[in-house]
Scaffold this active site. Sequence first.
Site, PDB file in Angstrom:
ATOM      1  N   PRO A  58       0.792  -1.234   0.000  1.00 15.04           N
ATOM      2  CA  PRO A  58       0.000   0.000   0.000  1.00 15.04           C
ATOM      3  C   PRO A  58       0.824   1.284   0.000  1.00 15.04           C
ATOM      4  O   PRO A  58       0.270   2.362  -0.143  1.00 15.04           O
ATOM      5  CB  PRO A  58      -0.806  -0.125   1.291  1.00 15.04           C
ATOM      6  CG  PRO A  58      -0.025  -1.045   2.158  1.00 15.04           C
ATOM      7  CD  PRO A  58       0.729  -1.969   1.272  1.00 15.04           C
TER       8      PRO A  58
ATOM      9  N   ASP B  86       2.795   1.254 -11.982  1.00 15.23           N
ATOM     10  CA  ASP B  86       1.545   2.010 -11.939  1.00 15.23           C
ATOM     11  C   ASP B  86       1.710   3.315 -11.172  1.00 15.23           C
ATOM     12  O   ASP B  86       2.559   3.417 -10.293  1.00 15.23           O
ATOM     13  CB  ASP B  86       0.469   1.194 -11.208  1.00 15.23           C
ATOM     14  CG  ASP B  86      -0.179   0.178 -12.123  1.00 15.23           C
ATOM     15  OD1 ASP B  86       0.148   0.168 -13.317  1.00 15.23           O
ATOM     16  OD2 ASP B  86      -1.003  -0.605 -11.627  1.00 15.23           O
TER      17      ASP B  86
ATOM     18  N   LYS C  99      -1.969   5.208 -14.356  1.00 22.62           N
ATOM     19  CA  LYS C  99      -3.415   5.245 -14.543  1.00 22.62           C
ATOM     20  C   LYS C  99      -3.998   5.980 -13.369  1.00 22.62           C
ATOM     21  O   LYS C  99      -3.797   5.587 -12.235  1.00 22.62           O
ATOM     22  CB  LYS C  99      -3.947   3.813 -14.500  1.00 22.62           C
ATOM     23  CG  LYS C  99      -4.224   3.178 -15.830  1.00 22.62           C
ATOM     24  CD  LYS C  99      -5.214   2.095 -15.543  1.00 22.62           C
ATOM     25  CE  LYS C  99      -5.250   1.046 -16.590  1.00 22.62           C
ATOM     26  NZ  LYS C  99      -6.108  -0.046 -16.171  1.00 22.62           N
TER      27      LYS C  99
ATOM     28  N   GLY D 186       0.402  -1.432  -7.259  1.00 23.56           N
ATOM     29  CA  GLY D 186       0.140  -1.113  -5.856  1.00 23.56           C
ATOM     30  C   GLY D 186      -0.599  -2.264  -5.178  1.00 23.56           C
ATOM     31  O   GLY D 186      -1.325  -3.019  -5.830  1.00 23.56           O
ATOM     32  N   GLY D 187      -0.387  -2.424  -3.894  1.00 21.93           N
ATOM     33  CA  GLY D 187      -1.094  -3.463  -3.132  1.00 21.93           C
ATOM     34  C   GLY D 187      -0.722  -4.845  -3.610  1.00 21.93           C
ATOM     35  O   GLY D 187       0.460  -5.160  -3.785  1.00 21.93           O
TER      36      GLY D 187
ATOM     37  N   THR E  31      -2.318  -6.177   0.317  1.00 18.21           N
ATOM     38  CA  THR E  31      -3.397  -5.409  -0.297  1.00 18.21           C
ATOM     39  C   THR E  31      -3.825  -4.260   0.620  1.00 18.21           C
ATOM     40  O   THR E  31      -3.616  -4.302   1.841  1.00 18.21           O
ATOM     41  CB  THR E  31      -4.567  -6.337  -0.651  1.00 18.21           C
ATOM     42  OG1 THR E  31      -5.489  -5.612  -1.459  1.00 18.21           O
ATOM     43  CG2 THR E  31      -5.273  -6.875   0.576  1.00 18.21           C
ATOM     44  N   ALA E  32      -4.428  -3.221   0.012  1.00 11.73           N
ATOM     45  CA  ALA E  32      -4.756  -1.998   0.757  1.00 11.73           C
ATOM     46  C   ALA E  32      -5.575  -2.290   2.010  1.00 11.73           C
ATOM     47  O   ALA E  32      -5.343  -1.683   3.063  1.00 11.73           O
ATOM     48  CB  ALA E  32      -5.495  -1.028  -0.154  1.00 11.73           C
TER      49      ALA E  32
ATOM     50  N   MET F 270     -11.615   1.981  -4.201  1.00  4.70           N
ATOM     51  CA  MET F 270     -12.071   2.929  -5.224  1.00  4.70           C
ATOM     52  C   MET F 270     -13.502   3.384  -4.932  1.00  4.70           C
ATOM     53  O   MET F 270     -14.331   3.472  -5.838  1.00  4.70           O
ATOM     54  CB  MET F 270     -11.998   2.272  -6.616  1.00  4.70           C
ATOM     55  CG  MET F 270     -10.576   1.970  -7.029  1.00  4.70           C
ATOM     56  SD  MET F 270     -10.462   1.009  -8.542  1.00  4.70           S
ATOM     57  CE  MET F 270     -10.737  -0.644  -7.946  1.00  4.70           C
TER      58      MET F 270
ATOM     59  N   GLY G  52      -3.149   5.223   3.163  1.00  8.03           N
ATOM     60  CA  GLY G  52      -2.820   4.322   4.267  1.00  8.03           C
ATOM     61  C   GLY G  52      -1.386   3.825   4.207  1.00  8.03           C
ATOM     62  O   GLY G  52      -0.857   3.535   3.138  1.00  8.03           O
TER      63      GLY G  52
HETATM   64  C1  SAM Z   1      -6.869   0.031  -8.567  1.00  8.05           C
HETATM   65  S1  SAM Z   1      -7.095  -0.333  -6.887  1.00  8.05           S
HETATM   66  C2  SAM Z   1      -5.652  -1.250  -6.593  1.00  8.05           C
HETATM   67  C3  SAM Z   1      -5.728  -2.102  -5.379  1.00  8.05           C
HETATM   68  C4  SAM Z   1      -4.456  -2.799  -5.094  1.00  8.05           C
HETATM   69  N1  SAM Z   1      -4.153  -3.777  -6.098  1.00  8.05           N
HETATM   70  C5  SAM Z   1      -4.439  -3.473  -3.711  1.00  8.05           C
HETATM   71  O1  SAM Z   1      -4.398  -4.706  -3.627  1.00  8.05           O
HETATM   72  O2  SAM Z   1      -4.457  -2.745  -2.727  1.00  8.05           O
HETATM   73  C6  SAM Z   1      -6.770   1.198  -6.164  1.00  8.05           C
HETATM   74  C7  SAM Z   1      -7.527   1.411  -4.869  1.00  8.05           C
HETATM   75  O3  SAM Z   1      -6.909   0.707  -3.818  1.00  8.05           O
HETATM   76  C8  SAM Z   1      -7.056   1.420  -2.608  1.00  8.05           C
HETATM   77  N2  SAM Z   1      -5.726   1.765  -2.109  1.00  8.05           N
HETATM   78  C9  SAM Z   1      -4.554   1.387  -2.604  1.00  8.05           C
HETATM   79  N3  SAM Z   1      -3.537   1.839  -1.855  1.00  8.05           N
HETATM   80  C10 SAM Z   1      -4.082   2.516  -0.842  1.00  8.05           C
HETATM   81  C11 SAM Z   1      -3.563   3.225   0.272  1.00  8.05           C
HETATM   82  N4  SAM Z   1      -2.249   3.321   0.496  1.00  8.05           N
HETATM   83  N5  SAM Z   1      -4.434   3.824   1.122  1.00  8.05           N
HETATM   84  C12 SAM Z   1      -5.764   3.727   0.916  1.00  8.05           C
HETATM   85  N6  SAM Z   1      -6.301   3.063  -0.113  1.00  8.05           N
HETATM   86  C13 SAM Z   1      -5.490   2.472  -0.987  1.00  8.05           C
HETATM   87  C14 SAM Z   1      -7.855   2.673  -2.937  1.00  8.05           C
HETATM   88  O4  SAM Z   1      -9.215   2.386  -2.735  1.00  8.05           O
HETATM   89  C15 SAM Z   1      -7.548   2.844  -4.403  1.00  8.05           C
HETATM   90  O5  SAM Z   1      -8.545   3.603  -5.052  1.00  8.05           O
END
Ligand code: SAM
Length: 487
Positions: A244, A267, A289, A320-321, A350-351, A403, A432
């Site tokens: 994250p 990304d 993106k 990410g995540g 993951t987030a 999202m 986060g």
């Molecule tokens: C396209 S998704 C990708 C998710 C990612 N693959 C994961 O497993 O966390 C992007 C969304 O993940 C969430 N997200 C990712 N990183 C975050 C962070 N550091 N803090 C809060 N939300 C996060 C948000 O909701 C963001 O809009």
Amino acid sequence: MSEFPIFLKLAGRRVVIVGGGETATRKVRLLARSGAALVVIASQATRELCAAAAEGRLALELRPFDPADLAGAALVVAAPEDGDAEIAGPDDATVAAVSAAAQAAGIPVNVVDRPGLSTFLMPALVDRAPLLIAISSGGAAPVLARSLRAWLESRLPARLGVLASFAGRLRRAVAGALPATTTRRRFWEALFAGPVADAVLAGREDAAAARVDAALASADPVAAVDRAAGRAADGVVHLVGAGPGDPDLLTFKALRVLQEADVIVYDRLVAPEILERCRRDADRIAVGKAKGRHSVGQAEIEARPVAEAAAGRRVVRLKGGDPLVFARGGEELDALKARGIRVEVVPGITAALGCAAAAGIPLTHRDEAAALTLITGHGKDDREPAVDWPALARGSSTLAVYMGLTVAGRIARRLIDHGLDPATPVAVIVSGTRADQEVRTDRLGGLGALAAGLVAGGDPGPALLIIGTVARRAVASAPTPPLAAAV
Ligand SMILES: C[S@@+](CC[C@H](N)C(=O)[O-])C[C@H]1O[C@@H](n2cnc3c(N)ncnc32)[C@H](O)[C@@H]1O
């Protein structure tokens, strides 16, 4: 050099440990790996030592030390404990007697944390048997030696020992095929730096062995095991989860492949601090993106790693995540497989997991949440996601919404319309685990207004919604209504 490092063969030999407390137990764990016949002499012993004795893995003698105990010993360790230890270790007079008796008999002795009574020091050990790295500071800075060990542990592949064993099995064949020492050395150097080693470390020993066989049968075995040989076949894509945001949440494996990559396709969500941990001279390609701003189309995103790997390069596709959670990683995986590109997935945090931990929210709780559901606020082509709102509103599941910030009001309405209590706690975690993390809490009925406030000043950063009773435990970073009282 005040001590000379050597590796002792102890299998089957008598090793005496005087002391039965925690320190002695740690030494026993280490020494047991050598296959030595361990004899522990102590007035009291930890449960672990008693269990090991009951299972016949060591001999435990609960009595005072006697110099005759050292007869036939290859090594002696005395392990005194701190004064407040639960199980007392040998006293000063005993450890001095152990040291004197061992030295008189010419047996190497170590008294833990007493270099003056020791004739050898126990190193900090990185164990990738048969490959071993022993680190010593000569007693000057044991904590520094342990830090170095931790650093090495995090960087060396877990399967390095498998690679060493693989090479060991080949030694005779290689020596037969390449009698000249210099050629043989160049062969091993090329092997350890090239695709054969990559294949062994990735768990594909059969493929590695086939390649070595072919190389040894060829006219130029050194060139044949080199990375340059058959380049296109060596291309690989690692689909890596960057976590994250906090770079310390990268996995060891992610860090390693990032440092070995030729190309990194990343990304927008990947934090700059994580890119700093990548190999400096790797090519970096942003396929940024952002919501509503697709700077590079999905088809191009999928084509780029394919093209690079087809040219024989080691590609990291960094997301990410976790790469397979709401990240279109599944589509990229399919595209790579369809083109016959070798691909490996390195999961990330993951987030939902990272944000919950950073905000102090247990995602499940025996009294409050029996399940965890991850949903996205945006379905395919920005349509409302096809989720079972009645089921989500009914269950005792914690809901983590990715999202979801710009549609938070609609999500809250759907849940309330299907029966979820508007007083249900919610937390919104923005960025986060990063330095600028922000945590806001409210109740479901107020979620829409809370989210609208966050987006009013522009994009606040990635945000995760957590909906459920457990969210009342969030450690908020801004003033909030008294949630705990409301639940
Ligand atoms: C396209 S998704 C990708 C998710 C990612 N693959 C994961 O497993 O966390 C992007 C969304 O993940 C969430 N997200 C990712 N990183 C975050 C962070 N550091 N803090 C809060 N939300 C996060 C948000 O909701 C963001 O809009």
